[in-house]
Motif scaffolding. Structure first.
Motif, PDB file in Angstrom:
ATOM      1  N   SER A   1       6.335   1.905  -2.612  1.00 19.34           N
ATOM      2  CA  SER A   1       5.252   1.643  -3.223  1.00 19.34           C
ATOM      3  C   SER A   1       4.915   3.383  -3.771  1.00 19.34           C
ATOM      4  O   SER A   1       5.250   4.211  -3.054  1.00 19.34           O
ATOM      5  CB  SER A   1       3.890   1.241  -2.447  1.00 19.34           C
ATOM      6  N   CYS A   2       4.162   3.546  -4.900  1.00 19.27           N
ATOM      7  CA  CYS A   2       3.948   4.564  -5.411  1.00 19.27           C
ATOM      8  C   CYS A   2       2.361   4.655  -6.112  1.00 19.27           C
ATOM      9  O   CYS A   2       2.038   3.693  -6.523  1.00 19.27           O
ATOM     10  CB  CYS A   2       4.945   4.894  -6.675  1.00 19.27           C
ATOM     11  N   ALA A   3       2.044   5.854  -6.113  1.00 24.25           N
ATOM     12  CA  ALA A   3       0.524   6.198  -6.462  1.00 24.25           C
ATOM     13  C   ALA A   3       0.777   7.400  -7.580  1.00 24.25           C
ATOM     14  O   ALA A   3       1.480   8.437  -7.357  1.00 24.25           O
ATOM     15  CB  ALA A   3      -0.267   6.794  -5.443  1.00 24.25           C
TER      16      ALA A   3
ATOM     17  N   THR B   1      -0.027   2.212  -8.018  1.00 21.30           N
ATOM     18  CA  THR B   1      -1.383   2.324  -7.929  1.00 21.30           C
ATOM     19  C   THR B   1      -1.614   3.610  -9.159  1.00 21.30           C
ATOM     20  O   THR B   1      -1.330   4.813  -8.657  1.00 21.30           O
ATOM     21  CB  THR B   1      -1.830   2.534  -6.822  1.00 21.30           C
TER      22      THR B   1
ATOM     23  N   LEU C   1      -4.442   5.974 -10.610  1.00 24.15           N
ATOM     24  CA  LEU C   1      -5.882   6.503 -10.712  1.00 24.15           C
ATOM     25  C   LEU C   1      -6.108   7.451 -11.624  1.00 24.15           C
ATOM     26  O   LEU C   1      -5.346   8.213 -11.991  1.00 24.15           O
ATOM     27  CB  LEU C   1      -5.900   7.241  -9.039  1.00 24.15           C
TER      28      LEU C   1
ATOM     29  N   TYR D   1      -9.814   7.134  -4.683  1.00 23.69           N
ATOM     30  CA  TYR D   1      -8.727   7.696  -4.054  1.00 23.69           C
ATOM     31  C   TYR D   1      -8.221   6.989  -2.797  1.00 23.69           C
ATOM     32  O   TYR D   1      -7.329   6.986  -2.764  1.00 23.69           O
ATOM     33  CB  TYR D   1      -9.441   9.133  -3.561  1.00 23.69           C
TER      34      TYR D   1
ATOM     35  N   ASP E   1      -7.715   3.876  -2.401  1.00 26.41           N
ATOM     36  CA  ASP E   1      -6.504   2.951  -2.622  1.00 26.41           C
ATOM     37  C   ASP E   1      -5.100   3.323  -2.702  1.00 26.41           C
ATOM     38  O   ASP E   1      -3.979   2.848  -2.699  1.00 26.41           O
ATOM     39  CB  ASP E   1      -6.898   2.279  -3.833  1.00 26.41           C
ATOM     40  N   LEU E   2      -5.292   4.882  -2.597  1.00 25.35           N
ATOM     41  CA  LEU E   2      -3.763   5.430  -2.711  1.00 25.35           C
ATOM     42  C   LEU E   2      -3.326   5.607  -1.179  1.00 25.35           C
ATOM     43  O   LEU E   2      -1.925   5.968  -0.912  1.00 25.35           O
ATOM     44  CB  LEU E   2      -3.820   6.655  -3.231  1.00 25.35           C
TER      45      LEU E   2
ATOM     46  N   CYS F   1       0.428   4.504   0.141  1.00 23.65           N
ATOM     47  CA  CYS F   1       1.554   4.498  -0.605  1.00 23.65           C
ATOM     48  C   CYS F   1       2.713   5.444   0.056  1.00 23.65           C
ATOM     49  O   CYS F   1       2.217   6.381   0.841  1.00 23.65           O
ATOM     50  CB  CYS F   1       1.028   4.983  -2.107  1.00 23.65           C
TER      51      CYS F   1
ATOM     52  N   VAL G   1       3.002   9.876  -3.703  1.00 23.05           N
ATOM     53  CA  VAL G   1       2.022  10.017  -4.635  1.00 23.05           C
ATOM     54  C   VAL G   1       2.392  11.066  -5.576  1.00 23.05           C
ATOM     55  O   VAL G   1       2.743  12.196  -5.057  1.00 23.05           O
ATOM     56  CB  VAL G   1       0.372  10.364  -3.803  1.00 23.05           C
TER      57      VAL G   1
END
Length: 696
Positions: free
Chosen positions: A298-300, A323, A325, A370, A372-373, A376, A379
């Motif tokens: 997963s990546c932000a 995600t 932002l 923030y 929500d990250l 991950c 980021v």
């Protein structure tokens, strides 16, 4: 007899020959010998009525063994052509059974079997053009006899790999089977039962007769525009034309002659150098073999601007949830609108399907929070290029992200050490510099600080490969590998203008060399007002006594920002550009102001002056450890800056041009422009010893 590389089994009246030469069953001397012996055995076995050739392990024959190129092993008999001759005249039915890939020599071998079958997931192609070569074992003569001339030209000059379904529709294969072995044996039995007779591909002439010369003229124009100075694609068209105008035997001889010519060319040497350079760039010396990459599931991304949106697309295309932002809803909506639009363009061009677009978009989740990250795996910050902003973001991420998460910055020149200094986990902080547009450009310049851990480095290198990028590792330094060199290319272009070269000449020389566009057109496209802002920001770091040409600033003062104001180095009507006497007058006034005598330059002089400073600065990067090796710089410049791959990259080009000449040019440049242009110790040593980068 030694049959270990090719297994031989009897299945009823079918002999099954399995090539067992891991990892990719390349056509090494051992494989050729094994195939020759196995075919003789099948020929003399009265019970055998058909032969199936397949690959053991995960693939059919992936191609020639390029590690044997130019060695004694490449001369071992039988040659690939000897085996092809045996197959083409074989008294029993021969079938190539393809799984994995049949590329280059592998496909050329299959084209001399009576029939070809493949599993649904298989891919076939003739990618030799990527090494500056043509398929030298009849590929240009046989493939167009199956696909027709125009498709043949497209497939061989592009080197693309096509899936089974397409290969079947184009006539390259004869059937798709579920299981490679049992399917091929069943196909052979059925053909025997029905008494089907197969005409060897080389004898099928209906698709290569009566072809109008205009077809080749159009192809040369179209392919030539894309090839930008590469010779192999043009020679391939000559060979396909020979397939249409000469006898089969003469066509094969002609292809072989042209293959030898390409093999001896500088372009082939450069492209082969580049092929290995890209693989080498992934190997990081000094990292123990037991260090394993962390999983990236997963990546932000912070910042939904052009860069952030492009990076999000890259991860979504690779099937990794993102995600995204931004600070306010309007910026998020705008960013997602651009992403949707980009995908829409790809769908309308047919380069991706609507399903692929929908599934990629479904992986991108926009957020303003923030929090929500936090979970991950990585980021990537893609905010404004200001150190205060970046530090604020990383300080916040340090308190928020789960332990072990990678904190990456997409900065193009700011210090990763300084960014990492505000966190309690500098080992997890790294630069991941994507190039714009990030969903298109191949380079991923990963940047390690003094504290970045081995695990983090290995992870971002592996991640680059996973998301379809070409990763290169740089050490932290102003501008890293690529941008640090770029200022010398554009800077020298401006000095040439002051001394009498014109924008047209400089751009023409750069595009003749193989660059996608010249430095002056590039400035006009990017917007010179932006260049002035970033030059102001960097002015403090330029030492006293250094010259920087004020031409760009003068053009901006005159309201000439480039394409966006319809005038810059050129005058624009829409996308079309014209020489502009007003721009030349501004340039000439700068020459006068600094007492510079203008003169005419030859194109060769302009070429050497533009590219030699890249090599000089690249040598300093090897010397101070910014780049691990010269070939890494080549990989960065080919993928991030459009340096022509058929010249191998700036460092390969520089060695061919002569490091002694580059050294002398750097001494001259330092005298004109100041000490930053002077050669470093490494270049001086190599030039004086007459050695190349291997001795660095």
């Amino acid at each position: 007899m030694a049959m270990s590389t090719v297994g031989y089994e009897i299945d009823g009246e079918v002999a099954v020959l399995t090539v067992e030469y891991p990892p990719v069953n390349a056509l090494s001397a051992a494989v050729r010998t094994g195939l020759g012996e196995a075919l003789e055995r099948a020929r003399s076995d009265a019970a055998v009525r058909a032969v199936v050739i397949l690959g053991g392990g995960k693939t059919f024959i992936a191609g020639a063994d390029i590690t044997e190129f130019g060695t004694d092993k490449s001369k071992v008999k039988p040659s690939l052509q000897d085996i092809q001759t045996v197959l083409e005249g074989f008294p029993k039915l021969t079938i190539a059974a393809i799984h994995g890939t049949a590329l280059g020599g592998g496909l050329e071998l299959a084209l001399t079997c009576h029939a070809r079958v493949a599993v649904p997931a298989a891919r076939v192609g003739l990618p030799e053009v990527n090494l500056g070569l043509l398929p030298g074992a009849g590929g240009t003569q046989r493939l167009p006899r199956l696909t027709g001339v125009e498709v043949g030209i497209d497939l061989i000059t592009s080197g693309k790999h096509i899936p089974s379904q397409q290969a079947l529709a184009l006539g390259v294969i004869d059937a798709i089977v579920d299981d490679v072995r049992s399917g091929a044996v069943a196909y052979a039995r059925e053909a025997l039962a029905k008494g089907i007779s197969f005409v060897p591909v080389i004898e099928r002439n209906d698709k290569v007769t009566g072809i109008d010369a205009a077809v080749f003229a159009a192809a040369r124009k179209q392919v030539g525009a894309k090839a930008r100075g590469k010779i192999a694609p043009m020679v391939i068209i000559d060979c396909i034309e020979a397939a249409c105008t000469r006898s089969a035997a003469e066509g094969l001889v002609y292809e072989k002659e042209r293959f030898q010519e390409l093999f001896a060319s500088d372009q082939r040497a450069a492209l082969m150098h580049y092929f290995f350079a890209e693989r080498q760039a992934r190997k990081i010396p000094g990292i123990p073999a037991d260090v394993k990459p962390k999983p990236i599931q997963s990546c932000a991304i912070i910042g939904a601007g052009t860069m952030g949106g492009g990076i999000a697309m890259t991860f979504a295309n690779a099937g990794i949830p993102v995600t995204l932002l931004d600070l306010d809803q309007a910026s998020l909506d705008r960013g997602l609108g651009v992403v949707r639009n980009n995908y829409g363009i790809s769908v309308s061009r047919g380069s991706i399907s609507q399903e692929k677009m929908d599934s990629a978009l479904a992986l991108i989740t926009p957020t303003l929070a923030y929090d929500d990250l936090a979970t991950c795996d990585i980021v990537i910050e893609a905010a404004l290029e200001r150190m205060d902003i970046k530090k604020e973001i990383f300080f916040r991420l340090d308190g928020l992200m789960k332990p072990g998460a990678i904190l990456a910055s997409n900065t193009s020149y700011l210090s990763i050490d300084e960014i990492a200094s505000v966190t309690s986990r500098p080992g997890d902080v790294v630069g991941c510099h994507f190039f714009s547009p990030a969903n298109v450009m191949k380079l991923l310049e990963n940047v390690r600080s003094a504290s970045t851990s081995d695990e983090t480095i290995i992870t971002v290198m592996e991640m680059g490969k996973m998301i379809g990028k070409v990763p290169v590792l740089a050490r932290n330094a102003d501008g890293f590998i690529g941008n640090r060199m770029l200022q010398y290319y554009t800077g020298e272009a401006e000095f040439l203008l002051e001394q009498g070269a014109t924008p047209e000449q400089i751009d023409r020389v750069a595009t003749r060399f193989g660059m996608a566009m010249g430095p002056m057109s590039m400035r006009d496209m990017a917007g010179m007002d932006m260049a002035v802002v970033s030059r102001k920001g960097r002015a403090a770091s330029i030492p006293a006594g250094e010259r920087v040409s004020p031409i760009v600033e003068r053009l901006v003062e005159a309201g000439r920002y480039g394409q966006k104001t319809a005038k810059g180095f050129y005058r624009y009507e829409g996308r079309e550009k014209f020489s502009d006497p007003e721009a030349i007058a501004i340039i000439e006034s700068v020459s006068k102001e600094f007492g510079i005598t203008r003169r005419e330059f030859t194109d060769d002089e302009v070429e050497a002056r533009l590219f030699a400073p890249l090599v000089n600065e690249g040598a300093k990067e090897i010397e101070d450890g910014t780049a691990i090796r010269a070939s890494d710089i080549d990989v960065a410049w080919v993928n991030g800056y459009g340096f022509p791959v058929h010249r191998g990259g700036p460092m390969f080009w520089g060695e061919k041009y002569g490091l002694d000449r580059i050294y002398q040019m750097a001494l001259d440049a330092a005298e004109r422009n100041g000490p930053r242009w002077a050669p470093g110790k490494l270049l001086e040593r190599l030039a004086k010893e007459g050695k190349g980068w291997d001795a660095a």
